[in-house]
Design an enzyme around this catalytic site. Structure first.
Site, PDB file in Angstrom:
ATOM      1  CE1 TYR A 179      -8.182  -3.415  -7.315  1.00 52.78           C
ATOM      2  CE2 TYR A 179      -6.223  -2.701  -6.923  1.00 52.78           C
ATOM      3  CZ  TYR A 179      -7.005  -3.618  -6.495  1.00 52.78           C
ATOM      4  OH  TYR A 179      -6.331  -4.807  -5.714  1.00 52.78           O
ATOM      5  CG  HIS A 201      -4.082   0.337   2.527  1.00 50.27           C
ATOM      6  ND1 HIS A 201      -4.588   0.206   0.816  1.00 50.27           N
ATOM      7  CD2 HIS A 201      -4.746  -0.482   2.643  1.00 50.27           C
ATOM      8  CE1 HIS A 201      -5.032  -1.245   0.598  1.00 50.27           C
ATOM      9  NE2 HIS A 201      -4.577  -1.865   2.007  1.00 50.27           N
ATOM     10  N   GLY A 248      -4.250  -6.671  -5.812  1.00 52.99           N
ATOM     11  CA  GLY A 248      -2.952  -7.052  -6.392  1.00 52.99           C
ATOM     12  C   GLY A 248      -2.892  -5.831  -7.298  1.00 52.99           C
ATOM     13  CG  MET A 266      -4.751  -3.590 -14.764  1.00 50.75           C
ATOM     14  SD  MET A 266      -4.716  -2.489 -15.909  1.00 50.75           S
ATOM     15  CE  MET A 266      -2.929  -2.279 -16.194  1.00 50.75           C
ATOM     16  CG  HIS A 285      -1.044  -0.705   0.782  1.00 50.47           C
ATOM     17  ND1 HIS A 285       0.590  -1.096   0.903  1.00 50.47           N
ATOM     18  CD2 HIS A 285      -1.555  -0.369   0.420  1.00 50.47           C
ATOM     19  CE1 HIS A 285       0.366  -0.453   0.706  1.00 50.47           C
ATOM     20  NE2 HIS A 285      -0.565   0.473  -0.176  1.00 50.47           N
ATOM     21  N   GLY A 328       4.756  -2.873  -3.728  1.00 53.97           N
ATOM     22  CA  GLY A 328       5.605  -1.304  -4.044  1.00 53.97           C
ATOM     23  C   GLY A 328       6.027  -1.520  -5.605  1.00 53.97           C
TER      24      GLY A 328
END
Length: 442
Positions: free
Chosen positions: A165, A290, A340, A342, A365, A368
């Site tokens: 994103y 990551h 975070g 969306m 990171h 999940g």
């Protein structure tokens, strides 16, 4: 595969490091997402595993600050979201608008952000605020297959799909004022832009090619694991070295990709506010990786050792005074960017000495998945998700409607719980909380 199952698998890797660690708890190919494992470079039996890095090599996050406040963008939020959506190519198979020849790609794979700087797509100071200064020196484009290069050539400067994103965010809370001040994001309501993307099809192909080669190497060298997802090779074998050189190229591609999108974001904001990116103070706070494997020095049993540290779905989090972090952050520790989902908050943390000791300088990171993509599509309502975002004052532009359900906040675990756990464990320290006001997705 459960995380516990992954530990059993990791224990079966040849020359497994004395310490392996998980920043969180999500299933993945090979290592679980969130795993960190280190292998002693001096051990001839030590291995490198593409499953310990992941398919989206150097998937990462960068944060760009501005001197705008939320009040400056409120009335033009929808228009600004559309402008970003128009500037940044998004979605599966998206193609970049930055013209890239085969020769350019070769240079970018070798040079990383030095190529972006040379071509005018990055600022000189961007490089200083990037993990590894935006360039893996081990990169050798001759180790990247033609198929991987063909996949990557049209994708320079593209966001991709899935959980990637670009977000316009505002500072909602400051936990560590000195650290936030050093980053230039110490004002509540200050506008920032976060970009989350990786090495696109090129990185995926590099991983695929390496797994095939390593399966043959395992048979030759009589390396046994109890799961083929842990295909690996001795670090110093031809296959191991070829992978590390190709992986470095994919990592460089990812940094160039994020740099190209930063260039496009700066253009979009400059166009919207009829000024220059420099006047908007659009400086890079930091860029973190990551999915990557890197040679680092760590103290193990009282001795300094060179280790090949695999981080998959985890973030490097080096402490204050570490020689590999920028001068700007020597007193505060490396910025750690936790994206975070969306519509949910993101966070900026800093690295700690305890993390350096306990987790090879690593932390989480993100959060999940709580639902599979298929479950999200079947159980969540498209319009209800959009209405919930609108109620929160979040503008959204998305190329594929199904992603609205797949990436809805309900599809993921609570990122706040994740970062609080890491903070309480002492492996990273809370600095800044960010709130999204516009989301661009593939």
């Amino acid at each position: 595969m459960s995380t516990r199952g992954t530990w059993r698998l990791l224990a079966c890797c040849p020359a497994a490091g004395k310490r392996c660690w998980s920043t969180w708890h999500c299933e993945g190919y090979g290592f679980a997402i969130g795993n960190v494992a280190a292998f002693d470079m001096a051990d001839p039996e030590a291995i490198v595993s593409p499953g310990g890095v992941g398919f989206d090599i150097n998937c990462g996050v960068r944060l760009i600050r501005t001197n705008l406040m939320e009040a400056d963008v409120t009335d033009v939020k929808e228009e600004l979201a559309q402008t970003l959506f128009d500037h940044i190519p998004v979605g599966v198979g998206s193609q970049g608008i930055i013209s890239t020849s085969a020769k350019d790609l070769e240079a970018a794979l070798e040079m990383g952000m030095d190529w972006s700087l040379r071509e005018g797509y990055a600022w000189a100071e961007d490089k200083e605020h990037c993990e590894e200064y935006g360039r893996m020196l081990q990169a050798d484009p001759s180790k990247v297959s033609q198929r991987a290069k063909k996949r990557g050539l049209p994708q320079m400067g593209t966001l991709g799909a899935g959980n990637h994103y670009a977000e316009i965010q505002v500072v909602e809370e400051v936990f560590d004022k000195p650290a936030a001040r050093k980053m230039g994001i110490d004002k509540v309501g200050q506008v920032c832009i976060m970009i989350h993307s990786g090495s696109r099809g090129l990185g995926h192909q590099v991983a695929t090619d390496a797994l095939t080669a390593m399966e043959r190497a395992m048979a030759r060298d009589k390396i046994e694991t109890n799961d083929r997802q842990l295909a690996c090779a001795r670090i110093n074998s031809q296959e191991g070295q070829d992978y590390l050189k190709a992986m470095s190229c994919a990592a460089n591609f990812a940094w160039v990709n994020r740099s190209s999108m930063t260039f496009l974001v700066r253009q979009a904001f400059a166009k919207m506010f009829k000024t220059t990116p420099d006047d908007l103070d659009m400086h890079l706070v930091y860029d973190v990786s990551h999915n990557i494997a890197k040679v680092e020095e760590h103290m193990v049993d009282g001795k300094m050792k060179q280790l090949l540290v695999h981080r998959k779905g985890s973030t490097r989090a080096f402490p204050p005074h570490h020689p590999l972090i920028p001068v700007d952050y020597q007193l505060t520790g490396q910025p750690v960017l936790i994206g975070g989902t969306m519509g949910t908050n993101s966070y900026v943390l800093t690295g700690t000495e305890q993390g350096m000791h306990d987790t090879f300088g690593s932390t989480c990171h993100g959060a999940g998945r709580a639902r599979s993509r298929n479950n999200s599509r079947n159980k969540l309502d498209y319009q209800e998700v959009l209405d919930a975002l609108k109620t929160k004052g979040i503008a959204i532009r998305v190329a594929s409607p199904k992603l609205v359900m797949e990436e809805a906040p309900e599809s993921y675990k609570d990122v706040t719980e994740v970062v609080n756990t890491c903070h309480e464990a002492g492996i990273s320290k809370l600095a800044v909380k960010l709130r999204p006001i516009a989301v661009i997705k593939g």
